[in-house]
Design an enzyme around this catalytic site. Sequence first.
Site, mmCIF file in Angstrom:
data_model
loop_
_atom_site.group_PDB
_atom_site.id
_atom_site.type_symbol
_atom_site.label_atom_id
_atom_site.label_comp_id
_atom_site.label_asym_id
_atom_site.label_seq_id
_atom_site.Cartn_x
_atom_site.Cartn_y
_atom_site.Cartn_z
ATOM 1 N N THR A 113 56.603 36.575 93.830
ATOM 2 C CA THR A 113 55.230 36.764 93.388
ATOM 3 C C THR A 113 54.480 35.428 93.419
ATOM 4 O OG1 THR A 113 55.897 36.405 91.081
ATOM 5 C CG2 THR A 113 55.833 38.686 91.863
ATOM 6 N N VAL A 116 55.276 33.020 90.479
ATOM 7 C CA VAL A 116 56.610 32.431 90.352
ATOM 8 C C VAL A 116 57.110 31.897 91.693
ATOM 9 C CG1 VAL A 116 59.034 32.874 89.788
ATOM 10 C CG2 VAL A 116 57.230 33.848 88.354
ATOM 11 N N CYS A 117 57.132 32.745 92.701
ATOM 12 C CA CYS A 117 57.779 32.395 93.965
ATOM 13 C C CYS A 117 56.920 31.556 94.901
ATOM 14 C CB CYS A 117 58.225 33.663 94.688
ATOM 15 S SG CYS A 117 59.320 34.697 93.691
ATOM 16 N N THR A 118 55.604 31.586 94.736
ATOM 17 C CA THR A 118 54.710 30.873 95.652
ATOM 18 C C THR A 118 54.211 29.558 95.079
ATOM 19 O OG1 THR A 118 53.948 33.044 96.421
ATOM 20 C CG2 THR A 118 52.693 31.128 97.145
#
Length: 198
Positions: A113, A116-118
Amino acid sequence: MKNLFTPENAAMLLIDHQVGTSKLARNIDPAHLLANVRALARTAVASGMPLVLTTSQEDHFQGPLYDDLAEIAPEAHEARIKRPGVVDAWTYGPFKSAVEATGRKKLIMAGLTNDVCTVYPAISALEDGYDVQVVVDGGGSPTQAADDISVERMRSAGVTITSTNQVMAELATDWASPTGQAIQGIMYEEILKPLVEG
């Protein structure tokens, strides 16, 4: 524009577009999200841009990558970087090495997401001297507030924020060129067709 991203100087990084993780992107329509991710992957393949895929804990709830990515970019899918749990993909050696191997200093990122991930690899790559654009609608977050906060954090750090259509147009440069025509066709098929013909 003097700092134009082109297929010749940029790489496309798609981070954690996994079946389970996609369920956490609640601020964007799932079909729209998938269409954008498909458009980004197809653009990279059609224009000859390096495409790096990564996943996190495929054997957990995150699950496998979208099947579409395996169909669109089988070689990139096969070479995907499987992270065991490192949140900031940029700090995971094999992923960073794969990006460095492209030889590109301009990076287009999208991930699930965004909050969080980006956000972390985008800022980390920027800190390492890369020019980074994040395609916000190529990802999503559990809430709009979470997405807004992640976008503000990236923008404040110096990351360029963009959208799928915007970055595709930038990469096309000229719709009449062979690359531009290919990208325009992808944009129409994946994104514009429902708007124009709907």
